[in-house]
Design an enzyme around this catalytic site. Structure first.
Site, PDB file in Angstrom:
ATOM      1  N   GLU A 167      12.058  14.231  25.028  1.00  0.00           N
ATOM      2  CA  GLU A 167      12.337  15.241  24.007  1.00  0.00           C
ATOM      3  C   GLU A 167      11.954  16.596  24.592  1.00  0.00           C
ATOM      4  O   GLU A 167      10.774  16.852  24.857  1.00  0.00           O
ATOM      5  CB  GLU A 167      11.503  14.987  22.752  1.00  0.00           C
ATOM      6  CG  GLU A 167      11.828  15.978  21.658  1.00  0.00           C
ATOM      7  CD  GLU A 167      10.654  16.334  20.738  1.00  0.00           C
ATOM      8  OE1 GLU A 167      10.919  16.666  19.584  1.00  0.00           O
ATOM      9  OE2 GLU A 167       9.489  16.303  21.187  1.00  0.00           O
ATOM     10  N   ASP A 188       0.824  -1.216   0.000  1.00  0.00           N
ATOM     11  CA  ASP A 188       0.000   0.000   0.000  1.00  0.00           C
ATOM     12  C   ASP A 188       0.863   1.274   0.000  1.00  0.00           C
ATOM     13  O   ASP A 188       0.342   2.386   0.103  1.00  0.00           O
ATOM     14  CB  ASP A 188      -0.991   0.009   1.185  1.00  0.00           C
ATOM     15  CG  ASP A 188      -0.282   0.085   2.530  1.00  0.00           C
ATOM     16  OD1 ASP A 188       0.963   0.104   2.556  1.00  0.00           O
ATOM     17  OD2 ASP A 188      -0.977   0.125   3.571  1.00  0.00           O
ATOM     18  N   ASP A 244       6.943   5.514  21.154  1.00  0.00           N
ATOM     19  CA  ASP A 244       6.840   6.967  21.257  1.00  0.00           C
ATOM     20  C   ASP A 244       5.580   7.267  22.064  1.00  0.00           C
ATOM     21  O   ASP A 244       4.544   6.646  21.834  1.00  0.00           O
ATOM     22  CB  ASP A 244       6.706   7.554  19.845  1.00  0.00           C
ATOM     23  CG  ASP A 244       7.386   8.878  19.710  1.00  0.00           C
ATOM     24  OD1 ASP A 244       7.153   9.750  20.564  1.00  0.00           O
ATOM     25  OD2 ASP A 244       8.154   9.067  18.733  1.00  0.00           O
ATOM     26  N   HIS A 271      13.354  12.780  12.660  1.00  0.00           N
ATOM     27  CA  HIS A 271      12.282  12.966  11.684  1.00  0.00           C
ATOM     28  C   HIS A 271      11.792  14.417  11.612  1.00  0.00           C
ATOM     29  O   HIS A 271      10.894  14.709  10.827  1.00  0.00           O
ATOM     30  CB  HIS A 271      11.111  12.055  12.059  1.00  0.00           C
ATOM     31  CG  HIS A 271      10.531  12.407  13.399  1.00  0.00           C
ATOM     32  ND1 HIS A 271      11.220  12.230  14.579  1.00  0.00           N
ATOM     33  CD2 HIS A 271       9.356  12.963  13.745  1.00  0.00           C
ATOM     34  CE1 HIS A 271      10.494  12.658  15.588  1.00  0.00           C
ATOM     35  NE2 HIS A 271       9.346  13.110  15.108  1.00  0.00           N
ATOM     36  N   ASP A 272      12.314  15.305  12.446  1.00  0.00           N
ATOM     37  CA  ASP A 272      11.843  16.698  12.456  1.00  0.00           C
ATOM     38  C   ASP A 272      12.820  17.679  11.807  1.00  0.00           C
ATOM     39  O   ASP A 272      12.502  18.860  11.692  1.00  0.00           O
ATOM     40  CB  ASP A 272      11.626  17.171  13.908  1.00  0.00           C
ATOM     41  CG  ASP A 272      10.418  16.507  14.544  1.00  0.00           C
ATOM     42  OD1 ASP A 272       9.476  16.164  13.817  1.00  0.00           O
ATOM     43  OD2 ASP A 272      10.437  16.340  15.777  1.00  0.00           O
ATOM     44  N   ASP A 297       7.330  12.614  24.010  1.00  0.00           N
ATOM     45  CA  ASP A 297       7.253  13.716  23.058  1.00  0.00           C
ATOM     46  C   ASP A 297       7.058  15.064  23.766  1.00  0.00           C
ATOM     47  O   ASP A 297       6.233  15.175  24.682  1.00  0.00           O
ATOM     48  CB  ASP A 297       6.033  13.434  22.159  1.00  0.00           C
ATOM     49  CG  ASP A 297       5.934  14.369  20.987  1.00  0.00           C
ATOM     50  OD1 ASP A 297       6.816  14.325  20.128  1.00  0.00           O
ATOM     51  OD2 ASP A 297       4.957  15.156  20.931  1.00  0.00           O
TER      52      ASP A 297
HETATM   53  C1  GLC Z   1       7.598  16.375  18.561  1.00  0.00           C
HETATM   54  C2  GLC Z   1       7.673  15.400  17.410  1.00  0.00           C
HETATM   55  C3  GLC Z   1       7.123  16.044  16.177  1.00  0.00           C
HETATM   56  C4  GLC Z   1       5.682  16.420  16.427  1.00  0.00           C
HETATM   57  C5  GLC Z   1       5.574  17.330  17.643  1.00  0.00           C
HETATM   58  C6  GLC Z   1       4.153  17.461  18.087  1.00  0.00           C
HETATM   59  O1  GLC Z   1       8.454  17.446  18.406  1.00  0.00           O
HETATM   60  O2  GLC Z   1       8.995  14.971  17.240  1.00  0.00           O
HETATM   61  O3  GLC Z   1       7.232  15.223  15.041  1.00  0.00           O
HETATM   62  O4  GLC Z   1       5.166  17.071  15.306  1.00  0.00           O
HETATM   63  O5  GLC Z   1       6.268  16.798  18.749  1.00  0.00           O
HETATM   64  O6  GLC Z   1       3.701  16.254  18.614  1.00  0.00           O
END
Ligand code: GLC
Length: 580
Positions: A302, A63, A141, A364-365, A243
């Site tokens: 984070e 997919d 996560d 990923h950010d 997060d």
């Molecule tokens: C964190 C994540 C990010 C997300 C944000 C809001 O910074 O790494 O990808 O968009 O939080 O949840």
């Protein structure tokens, strides 16, 4: 004839046979970081983590979206002990919960299930079992600050003032003349307040409007989230990446944030009242207590780099908040020796005793570090030197999928973009989709990622940069990562050793020492990196012993003796030296 590539050590005894037993290295400068003493050090201190972005790792059903069965089919790649395996210790999965995917999983609509795009709870249990069978830990996560606006909690909360879940979110009346409750702005642009016609009040969202902020001052919210934590721990997960923790808790008197002049967007105000509240530390302390009932669980936070006291504040007193906290300063820094030196000399020592540093260059950010560090110089050589830094600096390293083959930021057209944040600021900010393109496994169609149409385009360089090609080339970036991972696993000095910066090298270079006592004596490893485009030679009078270069990031260099009076580094070259 090309020189012999560096040895791969098949086992620990082979590595230690090439170490001479030595004494402790007493004359070097600046003792910077002494690891806390634990009788049995926790696994996450010596582990290497690998971040999987589930959308992009491996699709199993055609997919075009990665899934859990796909990840399971690649576990041997991550760790099985054979030569084709990278050899990491833990995987962190970006969110896989059911979600409308406005923020690609960071908007959760059910914390105790799996999004059907990725599979089922049964698939998850099987993935966990198979990962554990290989000695690979699995980290989930966990998004605590907000849910999706499609979560049942929010749906119920918005129904009326009298709803039993009204207090679960942050609701407020507007000011006179239709003005919002205050001036707070959202991390992803615009105001943090959205009017809800059904609820007849504004709700707060620190990110997208589809991500309403939970009210952590309200005890039932904590109870519900701690039930979620127990749900996954009881299933056997090894910890959580938490997060956006410095957004937990708000000043609910809703005062305006003061303006900051001269800056744009989110940074044009001091986020005094919508972030960085003391309650976030209290919440982390409570979570730490909860997980202490489960052996060996890791909490990784984070926190924004500019949170007061720095991310290090979330270690608490070193043993009462988080085990690990990301420090993003190297993820935002250019390729400069002074940035890395400052990180080692200022930020690592700021971690309280009992805490443990993290080393992270990409996620990923942010744009991938190969392009960020590569700007204005030889990107390939810098990527190799960065791999050496990532895997030898003091702390727990985090690899981002694909960096081991040198995946670059995808060059995407507007119509390819999926992430609302990337779209909003395109083309003025690089955005996040370019760092999320599918994993490059081989040179077949769609890089072996999917048999269907990939959700984001595969980067066109995949026929050159892919696992299959690089795993058989001993001089590839992939082989360098693998050798370093292998060496690190056998080296107490690199995993958990003390750390000192060594003075006397040119400004464009960085030299540090890692050392640890082993059964065979002191193991001492010196790492030297040249950040300049020109070669350099220097002497290190404070280093009294000679050594052997075990790894050079120059693919054409071979094993060599090392003399502190004549340290020679090519442009962007890094060397790992075993001191004798
Ligand atoms: C964190 C994540 C990010 C997300 C944000 C809001 O910074 O790494 O990808 O968009 O939080 O949840």
């Amino acid at each position: 004839m090309l020189p012999r590539p560096f040895p791969r050590f098949a086992d620990v005894s082979a590595y230690f046979r090439c170490l001479n037993s030595g004494t402790r290295f007493a004359t070097v400068q600046h003792k910077m970081f002494e690891p806390p003493h634990h009788p049995t050090p926790p696994w996450w201190q010596s582990a290497v983590f690998y971040q999987i972005y589930p959308w992009s790792f491996q699709d199993s059903n055609g997919d075009g979206i990665g899934d859990l069965r796909g990840i399971q089919s690649r576990l041997d790649y991550l760790r099985d002990g054979t030569t084709a395996s990278l050899g990491v210790d833990a995987i962190w999965l970006s969110p896989i919960y059911p979600s409308p995917m406005r923020d690609f999983g960071y908007d959760v609509s059910d914390y105790c299930n799996i999004d059907p795009r990725f599979g089922t709870l049964t698939d998850f249990d099987e993935l966990l079992r198979e990962a554990h069978r290989r000695g690979l830990r699995v980290i989930m996560d966990l998004v605590l600050n907000h849910t999706s606006d499609q979560h049942d909690w929010f749906r119920e909360s918005r129904t009326s003032h009298n709803s039993s879940r009204r207090q679960w979110y942050c609701w407020a009346d507007g000011k006179a003349f239709g003005r919002r409750p205050n001036n707070w702005n959202a991390r992803f642009g615009g105001s943090s307040w959205t009017w809800d016609p059904q609820a007849r009040q504004y709700y707060l969202h620190s990110f997208l409007k589809e991500q309403p902020d939970l009210n952590w001052q309200h005890p039932p919210v904590r109870k519900a989230m701690w039930d979620v934590v127990r749900f996954w721990l009881d299933r056997g997960v090894d910890g959580f990446r938490l997060d956006a923790i410095n957004w937990l808790g708000k000043d609910m008197r809703w005062p305006d944030n003061p303006f900051r002049f001269g800056l744009r967007g989110y940074t044009r105000q001091h986020h005094l009242y919508d972030r960085d509240q003391a309650i976030a530390h209290e919440i982390m302390g409570e979570l730490r207590q909860l997980v202490s009932a489960y052996p060996d669980v890791a909490l990784i936070g984070e926190a924004a780099a500019d949170t007061p006291g720095g991310p290090a504040s979330f270690y608490g007193h070193g043993d009462d908040e988080l085990h690990l906290v990301f420090d993003f300063r190297l993820m935002k820094s250019p390729w400069r020796a002074d940035s890395f030196r400052r990180f080692l000399s200022d930020h690592v020592p700021a971690i309280p005793k009992g805490g443990w540093p993290t080393i992270v260059f990409s996620n990923h950010d942010q744009p991938r570090h190969i392009d960020r560090y590569g700007t204005g110089g030889d990107a390939q050589a810098r990527a190799r030197a960065a791999a050496l830094l990532l895997l030898t600096m003091p702390g727990t390293p985090f690899l981002y999928y694909g960096e081991e083959v040198g995946m670059r930021n995808g060059r995407l057209r507007y119509r390819d973009l999926r992430d609302p944040y990337t779209k909003r600021f395109w083309p003025f900010r690089p955005g996040r989709d370019p760092a999320r393109t599918p994993m490059q496994w081989d040179a077949s169609s769609h890089a072996g990622f999917t048999a269907g149409r990939p959700w984001l385009p595969v980067s066109p360089d995949f026929s050159q940069l892919n696992v299959a090609r690089e795993a058989v080339d001993p001089r590839s970036l992939w082989s360098l990562y693998r050798s370093l991972l292998q060496l690190r696993r056998m080296s107490p000095a690199l995993c958990r050793g003390e750390y000192r910066l060594i003075d006397g090298c040119p400004d464009d270079c960085l030299v540090y020492l890692r050392e640890a006592r082993t059964d065979q004596g002191w193991e001492r490893i010196l790492v030297a990196v040249n950040f300049a485009e020109l070669a350099c030679e220097f002497s290190l009078p404070t280093v009294p012993s000679q050594g052997r270069v075990l790894v050079s990031t120059d693919p054409l260099a071979g094993e060599a003796l090392w003399d502190p009076r004549h340290t020679h580094l090519g442009p962007n070259e890094g060397q790992l030296v075993r001191l004798i």
